[in-house]
Design an enzyme around this catalytic site. Structure first.
Site, PDB file in Angstrom:
ATOM      1  N   ASP A  36      65.447  50.538  37.898  1.00  0.00           N
ATOM      2  CA  ASP A  36      65.886  51.142  37.041  1.00  0.00           C
ATOM      3  C   ASP A  36      66.009  52.813  37.563  1.00  0.00           C
ATOM      4  OD1 ASP A  36      65.584  50.536  33.504  1.00  0.00           O
ATOM      5  OD2 ASP A  36      66.186  52.594  34.342  1.00  0.00           O
ATOM      6  N   ASN A  89      71.901  43.808  35.120  1.00  0.00           N
ATOM      7  CA  ASN A  89      71.782  44.116  33.555  1.00  0.00           C
ATOM      8  C   ASN A  89      71.974  45.447  33.106  1.00  0.00           C
ATOM      9  OD1 ASN A  89      70.832  43.331  30.763  1.00  0.00           O
ATOM     10  ND2 ASN A  89      69.218  44.784  31.704  1.00  0.00           N
ATOM     11  N   TYR A 155      83.793  50.790  27.893  1.00  0.00           N
ATOM     12  CA  TYR A 155      82.787  49.728  27.744  1.00  0.00           C
ATOM     13  C   TYR A 155      83.480  48.452  27.563  1.00  0.00           C
ATOM     14  CZ  TYR A 155      78.500  47.336  26.222  1.00  0.00           C
ATOM     15  OH  TYR A 155      77.497  46.728  25.946  1.00  0.00           O
ATOM     16  N   LYS A 159      83.072  45.579  30.458  1.00  0.00           N
ATOM     17  CA  LYS A 159      82.478  44.124  30.225  1.00  0.00           C
ATOM     18  C   LYS A 159      83.553  43.183  30.526  1.00  0.00           C
ATOM     19  CE  LYS A 159      78.317  45.679  29.260  1.00  0.00           C
ATOM     20  NZ  LYS A 159      77.206  45.276  29.939  1.00  0.00           N
ATOM     21  N   THR A 190      68.147  47.467  20.743  1.00  0.00           N
ATOM     22  CA  THR A 190      67.442  48.124  22.087  1.00  0.00           C
ATOM     23  C   THR A 190      67.976  49.582  21.822  1.00  0.00           C
ATOM     24  OG1 THR A 190      69.450  47.947  23.086  1.00  0.00           O
ATOM     25  CG2 THR A 190      67.775  46.038  23.425  1.00  0.00           C
TER      26      THR A 190
HETATM   27  P1  NAD Z   1      68.622  49.904  26.802  1.00  0.00           P
HETATM   28  O1  NAD Z   1      69.308  51.197  26.913  1.00  0.00           O
HETATM   29  O2  NAD Z   1      67.537  49.399  26.283  1.00  0.00           O
HETATM   30  O3  NAD Z   1      68.378  49.354  28.495  1.00  0.00           O
HETATM   31  C1  NAD Z   1      69.348  49.880  29.421  1.00  0.00           C
HETATM   32  C2  NAD Z   1      68.453  50.089  30.760  1.00  0.00           C
HETATM   33  O4  NAD Z   1      69.409  50.271  32.160  1.00  0.00           O
HETATM   34  C3  NAD Z   1      67.699  51.257  30.636  1.00  0.00           C
HETATM   35  O5  NAD Z   1      66.325  50.996  31.046  1.00  0.00           O
HETATM   36  C4  NAD Z   1      68.304  52.362  31.526  1.00  0.00           C
HETATM   37  O6  NAD Z   1      67.478  53.432  32.169  1.00  0.00           O
HETATM   38  C5  NAD Z   1      68.866  51.468  32.550  1.00  0.00           C
HETATM   39  N1  NAD Z   1      70.143  52.153  33.369  1.00  0.00           N
HETATM   40  C6  NAD Z   1      71.015  52.805  32.720  1.00  0.00           C
HETATM   41  N2  NAD Z   1      72.033  53.304  33.719  1.00  0.00           N
HETATM   42  C7  NAD Z   1      71.382  52.733  34.979  1.00  0.00           C
HETATM   43  C8  NAD Z   1      71.720  53.030  36.293  1.00  0.00           C
HETATM   44  N3  NAD Z   1      72.816  53.631  36.658  1.00  0.00           N
HETATM   45  N4  NAD Z   1      71.066  52.537  37.196  1.00  0.00           N
HETATM   46  C9  NAD Z   1      69.892  52.029  36.953  1.00  0.00           C
HETATM   47  N5  NAD Z   1      69.461  51.710  35.757  1.00  0.00           N
HETATM   48  C10 NAD Z   1      70.214  52.247  34.534  1.00  0.00           C
HETATM   49  O7  NAD Z   1      69.777  48.754  26.550  1.00  0.00           O
HETATM   50  P2  NAD Z   1      70.017  47.320  26.609  1.00  0.00           P
HETATM   51  O8  NAD Z   1      70.670  46.657  25.382  1.00  0.00           O
HETATM   52  O9  NAD Z   1      68.834  46.447  27.027  1.00  0.00           O
HETATM   53  O10 NAD Z   1      71.097  46.721  27.671  1.00  0.00           O
HETATM   54  C11 NAD Z   1      71.005  46.080  28.776  1.00  0.00           C
HETATM   55  C12 NAD Z   1      72.395  45.534  29.162  1.00  0.00           C
HETATM   56  O11 NAD Z   1      72.752  44.698  27.812  1.00  0.00           O
HETATM   57  C13 NAD Z   1      73.484  46.603  29.082  1.00  0.00           C
HETATM   58  O12 NAD Z   1      74.466  46.095  30.400  1.00  0.00           O
HETATM   59  C14 NAD Z   1      74.167  46.394  27.859  1.00  0.00           C
HETATM   60  O13 NAD Z   1      75.504  46.913  28.024  1.00  0.00           O
HETATM   61  C15 NAD Z   1      74.193  45.093  27.655  1.00  0.00           C
HETATM   62  N6  NAD Z   1      74.377  44.618  26.145  1.00  0.00           N
HETATM   63  C16 NAD Z   1      73.454  45.252  24.887  1.00  0.00           C
HETATM   64  C17 NAD Z   1      73.796  44.853  23.905  1.00  0.00           C
HETATM   65  C18 NAD Z   1      72.963  45.514  22.539  1.00  0.00           C
HETATM   66  O14 NAD Z   1      73.333  45.596  21.537  1.00  0.00           O
HETATM   67  N7  NAD Z   1      71.959  46.147  22.855  1.00  0.00           N
HETATM   68  C19 NAD Z   1      74.805  44.272  23.379  1.00  0.00           C
HETATM   69  C20 NAD Z   1      75.876  43.476  24.403  1.00  0.00           C
HETATM   70  C21 NAD Z   1      75.269  43.879  26.043  1.00  0.00           C
END
Ligand code: NAD
Length: 250
Positions: A36, A89, A155, A159, A190
């Site tokens: 992270d 991720n 975004y 994706k 999240t």
């Molecule tokens: P989150 O914000 O809880 O977690 C994201 C994590 O990524 C955080 O710990 C952040 O510090 C880390 N991060 C961000 N930029 C970074 C970088 N440049 N290098 C390293 N780490 C980095 O959000 P989440 O929902 O757990 O997101 C995880 C993935 O799921 C993402 O790719 C997001 O686009 C995808 N996603 C989320 C949802 C949703 O509704 N939560 C839906 C579809 C897809």
């Protein structure tokens, strides 16, 4: 213990889907490298794993920087001797109408959500080829990789690119016994979606899921573990929606 003696890297492991996936891999015997760019939350995930006797290390990495992703992958193989799973991720959100979606905003979100996945595929693919034991690369897409939505131009684009990256990489890495798959969540509780509640958008969005509510990180993590397991050996190049039907009806 599906992942005994396996080594897994999870980017974005300090929060949400990434953290839940780290915990589950460790519970099933994997040695987990939590990656992270937030050192405090990433280290917290490691502490949670160690608290139940699991094995994990933290490595700080900004996935938008190829050298950092390469050194992440080198760290995993140097520490644990192999690399079986790379879960690309980490991601961020970026919300603005297209005409206010500045080049800076576009590049910020595509740098992490798109380039970051490419860097993870490249670095992990090279390492797995070198080690010669095959592996699985899993990329987090989104239902927004399939559906256009207002206000998230960068975004959406990133994706959709992730969906195609999984297909192309699967084709090119198959000779090295590396499978590449994607997971496309619907809306998940999240940090990334926290702002929706303040803008009164949480309820209408929840209604677009067949059960009328957001998913939880555990549901996504369970699918990731399945995709990484031998039981999913026939799944390659596909992006699996875990969206409670979000993309299936209007
Ligand atoms: P989150 O914000 O809880 O977690 C994201 C994590 O990524 C955080 O710990 C952040 O510090 C880390 N991060 C961000 N930029 C970074 C970088 N440049 N290098 C390293 N780490 C980095 O959000 P989440 O929902 O757990 O997101 C995880 C993935 O799921 C993402 O790719 C997001 O686009 C995808 N996603 C989320 C949802 C949703 O509704 N939560 C839906 C579809 C897809």
């Amino acid at each position: 213990m599906r992942f005994d003696n396996k080594v897994a890297i999870i980017t974005g492991g300090g929060s949400g889907i990434g953290r839940e996936t780290c915990l589950k891999f460790a519970q099933e015997g994997a040695k987990v490298v939590v990656a992270d760019y937030n050192e405090a939350t990433g280290q917290e995930t490691v502490d949670m794993i160690k608290a139940f006797g699991g094995e994990a290390s933290f490595k700080r990495a900004d996935v938008g920087d190829f050298e950092q992703v390469e050194s992440l992958v080198n760290f995993a193989s140097a520490t644990y001797g192999r690399l079986d799973v790379m879960f690309n991720n980490a991601g961020i959100g970026a919300t603005a109408p297209l005409l206010q979606h500045s080049p800076e905003m576009y590049h910020k979100v595509t740098r992490i959500n798109q380039d970051g996945v490419y860097y993870g595929i490249l670095a992990a693919g090279r390492k797995m080829q070198e080690l010669g034991h095959g592996g699985t690369i899993i990329n987090t897409a989104s239902v927004m990789g399939f559906l256009a939505s207002s206000n998230i131009f960068g975004y959406n684009v990133a994706k959709a690119a992730v969906v195609m990256m999984s297909q192309v990489a699967a084709l090119e890495l198959a000779p090295y016994h590396i499978r590449v798959v994607g997971v496309a969540p619907g809306f998940v509780h999240t940090n990334i979606v926290k702002g929706l509640k303040d803008r009164g958008m949480e309820d209408p969005i929840a209604q677009k899921h067949m059960h009328g509510e957001f998913l939880n990180s555990e549901q996504i993590a369970d699918t990731v573990l399945f995709l990484a397991s031998d039981a999913a050996s026939g799944i390659n190049g596909s992006t699996i929606k875990v969206d409670d039907g979000y993309a299936s009806f209007k």
